[in-house]
Design a protein around this motif. Structure first.
Motif, mmCIF file in Angstrom:
data_model
loop_
_atom_site.group_PDB
_atom_site.id
_atom_site.type_symbol
_atom_site.label_atom_id
_atom_site.label_comp_id
_atom_site.label_asym_id
_atom_site.label_seq_id
_atom_site.Cartn_x
_atom_site.Cartn_y
_atom_site.Cartn_z
ATOM 1 N N LEU A 71 0.841 -1.198 0.000
ATOM 2 C CA LEU A 71 0.000 0.000 0.000
ATOM 3 C C LEU A 71 0.874 1.246 0.000
ATOM 4 C CD1 LEU A 71 -2.791 1.445 0.393
ATOM 5 C CD2 LEU A 71 -2.393 1.215 2.859
ATOM 6 N N ILE A 72 0.559 2.178 -0.877
ATOM 7 C CA ILE A 72 1.162 3.506 -0.863
ATOM 8 C C ILE A 72 0.000 4.482 -0.715
ATOM 9 C CG2 ILE A 72 2.501 5.219 -2.151
ATOM 10 C CD1 ILE A 72 3.777 2.790 -3.662
ATOM 11 N N PHE A 73 0.026 5.274 0.340
ATOM 12 C CA PHE A 73 -1.104 6.138 0.690
ATOM 13 C C PHE A 73 -0.593 7.565 0.829
ATOM 14 C CE2 PHE A 73 -4.924 7.598 2.623
ATOM 15 C CZ PHE A 73 -5.873 6.595 2.573
ATOM 16 N N ILE A 74 -1.189 8.485 0.092
ATOM 17 C CA ILE A 74 -0.792 9.890 0.163
ATOM 18 C C ILE A 74 -1.613 10.595 1.236
ATOM 19 C CG2 ILE A 74 -0.582 12.073 -1.090
ATOM 20 C CD1 ILE A 74 -0.431 10.383 -3.686
ATOM 21 N N LEU A 75 -0.924 11.110 2.237
ATOM 22 C CA LEU A 75 -1.572 11.896 3.296
ATOM 23 C C LEU A 75 -1.035 13.327 3.220
ATOM 24 C CD1 LEU A 75 -1.700 9.326 6.250
ATOM 25 C CD2 LEU A 75 -3.606 10.267 4.964
ATOM 26 N N GLY A 76 -0.279 13.763 4.204
ATOM 27 C CA GLY A 76 0.255 15.120 4.171
ATOM 28 C C GLY A 76 1.255 15.353 5.285
ATOM 29 N N LEU A 77 2.018 16.404 5.145
ATOM 30 C CA LEU A 77 3.018 16.726 6.146
ATOM 31 C C LEU A 77 2.350 17.094 7.467
ATOM 32 C CD1 LEU A 77 4.582 20.249 5.700
ATOM 33 C CD2 LEU A 77 2.437 19.608 4.627
ATOM 34 N N GLY A 78 3.068 16.871 8.542
ATOM 35 C CA GLY A 78 2.591 17.259 9.862
ATOM 36 C C GLY A 78 1.874 16.165 10.631
ATOM 37 N N ILE A 79 1.674 15.001 10.037
ATOM 38 C CA ILE A 79 0.919 13.954 10.732
ATOM 39 C C ILE A 79 1.664 13.417 11.941
ATOM 40 C CG2 ILE A 79 -0.491 13.288 8.757
ATOM 41 C CD1 ILE A 79 1.408 10.894 8.341
ATOM 42 N N TYR A 80 2.972 13.638 11.997
ATOM 43 C CA TYR A 80 3.773 13.210 13.147
ATOM 44 C C TYR A 80 4.310 14.409 13.933
ATOM 45 C CZ TYR A 80 3.670 8.829 10.530
ATOM 46 O OH TYR A 80 3.272 7.712 9.828
ATOM 47 N N ASP A 81 3.703 15.564 13.729
ATOM 48 C CA ASP A 81 4.160 16.804 14.363
ATOM 49 C C ASP A 81 5.645 17.035 14.090
ATOM 50 O OD1 ASP A 81 1.600 17.367 15.495
ATOM 51 O OD2 ASP A 81 2.004 15.860 17.032
ATOM 52 N N GLU A 82 6.069 16.725 12.860
ATOM 53 C CA GLU A 82 7.476 16.763 12.486
ATOM 54 C C GLU A 82 7.890 18.061 11.791
ATOM 55 O OE1 GLU A 82 5.039 15.297 10.922
ATOM 56 O OE2 GLU A 82 5.449 15.003 8.815
ATOM 57 N N VAL A 83 6.953 18.982 11.631
ATOM 58 C CA VAL A 83 7.259 20.224 10.921
ATOM 59 C C VAL A 83 7.592 21.296 11.948
ATOM 60 C CG1 VAL A 83 6.437 21.923 9.258
ATOM 61 C CG2 VAL A 83 5.657 19.537 9.102
ATOM 62 N N PRO A 84 8.830 21.782 11.936
ATOM 63 C CA PRO A 84 9.247 22.738 12.960
ATOM 64 C C PRO A 84 8.775 24.163 12.682
ATOM 65 C CG PRO A 84 11.082 22.264 11.478
ATOM 66 C CD PRO A 84 9.931 21.392 11.050
ATOM 67 N N GLY A 85 8.872 25.000 13.695
ATOM 68 C CA GLY A 85 8.705 26.441 13.563
ATOM 69 C C GLY A 85 7.287 26.919 13.312
ATOM 70 N N LYS A 86 7.211 28.167 12.884
ATOM 71 C CA LYS A 86 5.920 28.819 12.634
ATOM 72 C C LYS A 86 5.130 28.106 11.541
ATOM 73 C CE LYS A 86 6.085 32.287 15.488
ATOM 74 N NZ LYS A 86 5.209 32.283 16.647
ATOM 75 N N PHE A 87 5.839 27.640 10.506
ATOM 76 C CA PHE A 87 5.135 26.917 9.449
ATOM 77 C C PHE A 87 4.488 25.654 10.024
ATOM 78 C CE2 PHE A 87 4.958 23.744 6.005
ATOM 79 C CZ PHE A 87 4.038 24.379 5.191
ATOM 80 N N GLY A 88 5.195 24.952 10.888
ATOM 81 C CA GLY A 88 4.642 23.756 11.529
ATOM 82 C C GLY A 88 3.422 24.082 12.369
ATOM 83 N N GLU A 89 3.473 25.198 13.097
ATOM 84 C CA GLU A 89 2.321 25.625 13.887
ATOM 85 C C GLU A 89 1.127 25.917 12.984
ATOM 86 O OE1 GLU A 89 3.176 28.857 16.597
ATOM 87 O OE2 GLU A 89 5.151 27.975 17.055
ATOM 88 N N TRP A 90 1.386 26.678 11.922
ATOM 89 C CA TRP A 90 0.320 27.008 10.978
ATOM 90 C C TRP A 90 -0.238 25.744 10.331
ATOM 91 C CZ3 TRP A 90 0.210 26.279 5.633
ATOM 92 C CH2 TRP A 90 -0.910 26.822 4.988
ATOM 93 N N ASN A 91 0.634 24.874 9.850
ATOM 94 C CA ASN A 91 0.199 23.640 9.193
ATOM 95 C C ASN A 91 -0.595 22.758 10.158
ATOM 96 O OD1 ASN A 91 0.519 21.782 6.754
ATOM 97 N ND2 ASN A 91 1.221 20.496 8.430
ATOM 98 N N GLY A 92 -0.172 22.719 11.416
ATOM 99 C CA GLY A 92 -0.863 21.905 12.424
ATOM 100 C C GLY A 92 -2.270 22.389 12.716
ATOM 101 N N SER A 93 -2.569 23.644 12.370
ATOM 102 C CA SER A 93 -3.903 24.180 12.617
ATOM 103 C C SER A 93 -4.891 23.818 11.505
ATOM 104 C CB SER A 93 -3.844 25.701 12.778
ATOM 105 O OG SER A 93 -3.515 26.326 11.552
ATOM 106 N N PHE A 94 -4.408 23.174 10.448
ATOM 107 C CA PHE A 94 -5.257 22.724 9.341
ATOM 108 C C PHE A 94 -6.361 21.831 9.892
ATOM 109 C CE2 PHE A 94 -5.561 19.097 6.211
ATOM 110 C CZ PHE A 94 -6.441 19.713 5.345
#
Length: 185
Positions: free
Chosen positions: A98-121
């Motif tokens: 299985l290859i499944f496309i999800l998105g960045l941030g599912i493991y809280d792995e995105v640092p900084g302000k961008f990670g905070e913003w992305n996590g609010s999706f």
């Protein structure tokens, strides 16, 4: 020859993947989508089957996944509710890849302000649940965690694994398709 099914074949990223696979003699493509009239197979030079179906209907998934080697999922919207039916169809048909496309941030792995913003999706809890379900599925899986996607044609990406910090904010669909266009993936 590998039998590869693309679930959500009319989606933007899956159309790019189809374009990259259209001449790969090692692949038999099955394109799974709701409305077969929406896709043109005339320029696909490999064996291709179009399966018109609904990814929310177990019987459609069971039939489409029969005889496949690799299942690639590129659906949109809320995704967690698709995991169990796809897993069930794969198990029923003895398909494990299985290859499944999800998105960045599912493991809280995105640092900084961008990670905070992305996590609010608003879809993030659903993506995280989909990842959890896939990880516990017993399948041989790859979860793609692309950054925000662009339609530019260039291919340029780097990969990370769970637990590594994420780099970048945008990726092209061509890069996502390039990463897994090999039938051995």
């Amino acid at each position: 020859m590998k039998n590869v099914i693309l679930i959500g074949a009319n989606g933007a990223t899956m159309r790019v993947l189809t374009e990259q696979l259209k001449d790969n003699a090692d692949v038999h493509l099955t394109l799974f989508l709701r409305d077969a009239k929406r896709i043109d197979i005339s320029k696909i030079n490999v064996p291709v089957t179009v399966f018109e179906g609904d990814a929310t209907k177990q019987a459609d998934l069971d039939n489409a996944i029969a005889n496949q080697d690799i299942v690639v999922v590129g659906l949109g919207g809320a995704l967690a509710h698709f995991v169990a039916p796809i897993q069930q169809a794969m198990n029923k048909n003895h398909v494990s890849r299985l290859i499944f496309i999800l998105g960045l941030g599912i493991y809280d792995e995105v640092p900084g302000k961008f990670g905070e913003w992305n996590g609010s999706f608003s879809g993030m809890p659903d993506f995280k649940e989909a990842a959890r379900l896939i990880e516990n599925s017993g399948l041989n899986y790859t979860i793609l965690r692309p950054a925000w996607m662009s339609d530019r044609p260039e291919i340029n990406y780097e990969t990370t694994v769970k637990g590594e910090p994420f780099h970048g904010t945008v990726i092209t669909r061509a890069s996502i398709a390039d990463l897994h266009h090999s039938p051995d993936q």
